[in-house]
Enzyme design. Sequence first.
Site, short mmCIF file in Angstrom:
data_model
loop_
_atom_site.label_atom_id
_atom_site.label_comp_id
_atom_site.label_asym_id
_atom_site.label_seq_id
_atom_site.Cartn_x
_atom_site.Cartn_y
_atom_site.Cartn_z
N ASP A 201 3.45 9.51 -0.83
CA ASP A 201 2.31 8.72 -0.39
C ASP A 201 2.03 7.62 -1.40
OD1 ASP A 201 0.34 8.07 1.44
OD2 ASP A 201 -0.52 10.08 1.48
N HIS B 241 0.81 -1.22 0.00
CA HIS B 241 0.00 0.00 0.00
C HIS B 241 0.85 1.27 0.00
CE1 HIS B 241 -4.02 -1.86 0.74
NE2 HIS B 241 -3.25 -2.86 1.14
#
Length: 465
Positions: free
Chosen positions: A370, A162
């Site tokens: 991110d 992720h």
Amino acid sequence: MRDASLVVIASRLPINDAAASEGVFEWRRSPGGLGEALHPVLINTPTTWIGWAGKAGPTTSLPDVDGVRLVLIELSEEDVRDHYEGFANSTLWPLYHDAIEPAVHHRRWWEAYQRVNQRYADHAARVAAHGAVVWVQDYHLQLVPMMLRAQRPDLRIGFFLHVPFPPPELFMQLPRRAELLRGMLGADLIGFQRIQAVHNFHQLVAKVLGATVDENGVEIDGRVVSTGAFPVSIDTAEMEALASSEEVVQKAAQLRADLGGPQRVILSVDRLDYTKGIEHRLKAYRELLVDGRLKAAETMLVQVAIPSRERVEQYRLLRDRVESEVGRINGDFGRVGVAAVHYLSQVFDRTELAALYRAADVMAVTPLRDGMNLVAKEYVAARVDGCGALVLSEFAGAAAELTQAYLVNPHDVEALKDTLIQALQADPTEPNPQMLAMREHLRHHDIQAWAWSYLTALEAACAAR
């Protein structure tokens, strides 16, 4: 495969910690988190979730939550310190996020990482039905796929990262780089958020392990492991329905009134993490006030900073710096009864978040790095009125999809200031083409589409092995 039993292995269980302590178990749905992403998929599939409850100590039996069977992993204080806070979040996390903070290396942390990964693999080997699909999640558990394959070669194993996967020059700093790569290669399919992460992984397994790679995957030790980019998303329809509810509409109106009626509201919702660019954002906002390009009476920043990893030293220091800067801005530019920055260090429920999204004229999502950032997607989905402006970091995975946002390099404070001004100049009461285009994209690329895409690719990978 979608009819088969599914085992999810993740560092944490998807239950609300506070509620669980009172004997009430419900799904933990924090903004942008793993549980939030997978919830709508798993409640429609026979699923077992293996994970840690977030506190050291002995395990207890847990009831099913939303139809998902929960299997609790026990971690001691030493495990938490050396595996979770140590190797996972003080060694891997910094390197995977461009070494914004220096990575720390201790041999005992690696030993704990191996030990805890083996514990997760052992539990999965015991509970998984023959031929089950096992979906291993994220950087805490990179050794699990190979450990599990050694015990249960009948399983169909997927791994999904992720967070960003770093370029070779950063990953090569890891003393145990070969073991980490081999651990991931125990999967039949390795999924990443962005195609650049796939390229980084291919370069590394070729260089470190001598594997053969092509655009579809990796061949090593007589096995072919598929790889691919699968950008994670949100339950778009659920957020749209929530944001359209009368309760949220009323809460949003009340929030605007409670904020003292500024003409413009900038909102940021982040975990309190040094990768999220909170300090850069506060610096840009302060300079806009100093320069007179913004006035505190007309514009307000609402910063939600959800507590995170509070026992890790870097995070405690970050909280101190952020709270000090917020106090300085309010001391210099606030007035009686009205703050220039509303700083909220707490967890909000889904209804409150949707109301915040509806109340904000500009959403500033400006992480320094991110993997995806689902908050950006949530804001877009919540703007059922087609209004609002999204300022989005080029270094968030979401920037590859939400190309109509106001994209910015958050390291460039002058560019961040200019972009915030540009977004604030948009009419907050009129639907705009950029928001409408992003909303249309999310309707076709929601969480169900992501899960279907990944699990279909996993099925194909297993069929070919």
